[in-house]
Design a protein around this motif. Sequence first.
Motif, PDB file in Angstrom:
ATOM      1  N   GLY A 160      11.580   3.008  14.222  1.00 23.83           N
ATOM      2  CA  GLY A 160      11.463   3.501  12.850  1.00 23.83           C
ATOM      3  C   GLY A 160      10.961   4.921  12.759  1.00 23.83           C
ATOM      4  O   GLY A 160      10.656   5.405  11.668  1.00 23.83           O
ATOM      5  N   ALA A 161      10.881   5.633  13.888  1.00 24.57           N
ATOM      6  CA  ALA A 161      10.295   6.973  13.901  1.00 24.57           C
ATOM      7  C   ALA A 161      11.354   8.067  13.856  1.00 24.57           C
ATOM      8  O   ALA A 161      12.432   7.929  14.438  1.00 24.57           O
ATOM      9  N   LYS A 162      11.028   9.149  13.198  1.00 29.27           N
ATOM     10  CA  LYS A 162      11.870  10.348  13.211  1.00 29.27           C
ATOM     11  C   LYS A 162      11.624  11.147  14.484  1.00 29.27           C
ATOM     12  O   LYS A 162      12.555  11.686  15.079  1.00 29.27           O
ATOM     13  N   LYS A 163      10.350  11.262  14.874  1.00 28.52           N
ATOM     14  CA  LYS A 163       9.978  12.001  16.073  1.00 28.52           C
ATOM     15  C   LYS A 163       8.890  11.225  16.820  1.00 28.52           C
ATOM     16  O   LYS A 163       8.088  10.503  16.217  1.00 28.52           O
ATOM     17  N   ILE A 164       8.871  11.413  18.149  1.00 28.96           N
ATOM     18  CA  ILE A 164       7.854  10.792  18.985  1.00 28.96           C
ATOM     19  C   ILE A 164       7.160  11.904  19.771  1.00 28.96           C
ATOM     20  O   ILE A 164       7.759  12.519  20.662  1.00 28.96           O
ATOM     21  N   GLN A 195       2.864  21.115  13.641  1.00 28.19           N
ATOM     22  CA  GLN A 195       4.171  21.748  13.482  1.00 28.19           C
ATOM     23  C   GLN A 195       5.283  20.713  13.398  1.00 28.19           C
ATOM     24  O   GLN A 195       6.232  20.867  12.611  1.00 28.19           O
ATOM     25  N   VAL A 196       5.185  19.649  14.184  1.00 30.02           N
ATOM     26  CA  VAL A 196       6.194  18.577  14.114  1.00 30.02           C
ATOM     27  C   VAL A 196       6.168  17.923  12.738  1.00 30.02           C
ATOM     28  O   VAL A 196       7.224  17.643  12.145  1.00 30.02           O
ATOM     29  N   ILE A 197       4.976  17.692  12.201  1.00 29.62           N
ATOM     30  CA  ILE A 197       4.852  17.123  10.848  1.00 29.62           C
ATOM     31  C   ILE A 197       5.531  18.031   9.831  1.00 29.62           C
ATOM     32  O   ILE A 197       6.310  17.579   8.971  1.00 29.62           O
ATOM     33  N   LEU A 207       0.823  -1.211   0.000  1.00 30.50           N
ATOM     34  CA  LEU A 207       0.000   0.000   0.000  1.00 30.50           C
ATOM     35  C   LEU A 207       0.862   1.267   0.000  1.00 30.50           C
ATOM     36  O   LEU A 207       0.609   2.202  -0.766  1.00 30.50           O
ATOM     37  N   LEU A 208       1.879   1.300   0.859  1.00 30.53           N
ATOM     38  CA  LEU A 208       2.732   2.488   0.940  1.00 30.53           C
ATOM     39  C   LEU A 208       3.518   2.691  -0.349  1.00 30.53           C
ATOM     40  O   LEU A 208       3.738   3.839  -0.774  1.00 30.53           O
ATOM     41  N   LYS A 209       3.911   1.608  -0.952  1.00 29.92           N
ATOM     42  CA  LYS A 209       4.644   1.702  -2.232  1.00 29.92           C
ATOM     43  C   LYS A 209       3.747   2.294  -3.315  1.00 29.92           C
ATOM     44  O   LYS A 209       4.198   3.044  -4.184  1.00 29.92           O
ATOM     45  N   LYS A 210       2.459   1.972  -3.241  1.00 31.52           N
ATOM     46  CA  LYS A 210       1.491   2.486  -4.213  1.00 31.52           C
ATOM     47  C   LYS A 210       1.103   3.931  -3.915  1.00 31.52           C
ATOM     48  O   LYS A 210       1.041   4.781  -4.810  1.00 31.52           O
ATOM     49  N   ILE A 211       0.843   4.245  -2.647  1.00 33.92           N
ATOM     50  CA  ILE A 211       0.387   5.586  -2.253  1.00 33.92           C
ATOM     51  C   ILE A 211       1.512   6.611  -2.363  1.00 33.92           C
ATOM     52  O   ILE A 211       1.291   7.765  -2.725  1.00 33.92           O
ATOM     53  N   LYS A 212       2.741   6.181  -2.005  1.00 34.07           N
ATOM     54  CA  LYS A 212       3.908   7.071  -1.994  1.00 34.07           C
ATOM     55  C   LYS A 212       3.694   8.315  -1.125  1.00 34.07           C
ATOM     56  O   LYS A 212       3.819   9.466  -1.582  1.00 34.07           O
ATOM     57  N   PRO A 213       3.360   8.116   0.155  1.00 33.77           N
ATOM     58  CA  PRO A 213       3.134   9.290   1.020  1.00 33.77           C
ATOM     59  C   PRO A 213       4.442  10.006   1.330  1.00 33.77           C
ATOM     60  O   PRO A 213       5.521   9.410   1.318  1.00 33.77           O
ATOM     61  N   ASP A 214       4.327  11.286   1.648  1.00 31.66           N
ATOM     62  CA  ASP A 214       5.492  12.054   2.083  1.00 31.66           C
ATOM     63  C   ASP A 214       5.833  11.742   3.537  1.00 31.66           C
ATOM     64  O   ASP A 214       6.984  11.911   3.955  1.00 31.66           O
ATOM     65  N   ILE A 215       4.818  11.289   4.303  1.00 30.20           N
ATOM     66  CA  ILE A 215       5.032  11.024   5.717  1.00 30.20           C
ATOM     67  C   ILE A 215       3.937  10.099   6.226  1.00 30.20           C
ATOM     68  O   ILE A 215       2.836  10.045   5.662  1.00 30.20           O
TER      69      ILE A 215
END
Length: 369
Positions: free
Chosen positions: A136-140, A346-348, A86-94
């Motif tokens: 796997g997270a950039k921010k929590i 803002q974090v996003i 799904l993520l490969k198909k959607i290609k989200p930015d985040i």
Amino acid sequence: MKKIVLTGGGTAGHVTPNIALLPRLRADLWHIEYIGSKTGIEKELITKEGILYHEISSGKLRRYLTIQNLKDPFKVIYGFSEAHGLLKKIKPDIVFSKGGYVSVPVVIAAKMLKIPVIIHESDITPGLANKIASKGAKKICVNFPETLKYVGDKGVLTGTPIRKELFTGYKTRGYHLAGFQNSKPVLLVMGGSLGSVKVNNALRESLDELLNTFNIMHICGKGNTDPTYDNKKDYKQFEYLGSELPDVFAAAEIMLSRAGANALAEIVALGLPNVLIPLSKEASRGDQILNADSMLKQGYSKVIQEEELSNELLVSTIIDVYENKNLYKSNMKKNRGHNGTENVIQVIKDVISDEEAKKQPKINKKEKK
């Protein structure tokens, strides 16, 4: 147009903060899609919001021995495969994850595809799903300042996103919904989105005494209403409330609740005097006990531990909090109306900006000259 995938599920607490973000994301023209489980409450809640919903297989992460622990890892592996596709198909930015067992394969798949992930932890100590996902997270994003010591440098104190419509209810509509015919103060009782048998039973065993003082609105959880009490004067029970909830909150003058973190964030934001019965360690990892202890220390709540619960203690504690309601309101006043939505947005934005900066070609010093 930027694309974001939201995920999280299992209980309403893993979904409602995502729903609270939707108006701001839409205002900023984000394309939004959701990945959740096939049977969780998130499917119903998200599809009502008009968001494209994708189902994946999910296995619950349990800390106790059960035959399901042999089966569910295969569901998680299959769910990962589905999420990856799904993520490969959607290609989200985040990807923004609110936690729950369904979020784990989504976060792992996003990391493998090098899609930045932000997760949100509502409780003081991270749950098992978020502990795994945090790698796997950039921010929590966290709700309690005490949580920062558990999540390290990735942690950001944001609070919990709260739906704006919760602040727009009308007391008269709440009374009309319940059919109350008098002006007694309203006690609102909630045991979480799935309900609580212990809270429900404790309340019903104390109904006659409590009804001397209060009208009672009781949100029991799906399948937990009791037809025996359908015609009980000044008492109204509901399985679940959606769009009516702001009016119910507006009508309430005191609340009896479990101590789930999202419910507590709403209680404080609305300034509702309250009594908390946290889920015991026998039935949980003890997160609600820590949440309730924080509320108690800040002077926002009174707390009854499940092991101490009795009809006499329940009635006396509720009446005591009501009689001293102005003290609790005053203690919560500094945070009333506070809402973590803008902080999370803002974090996003910050993570997206950082990712875009990394993609910019580096200028060679000689070329610059």
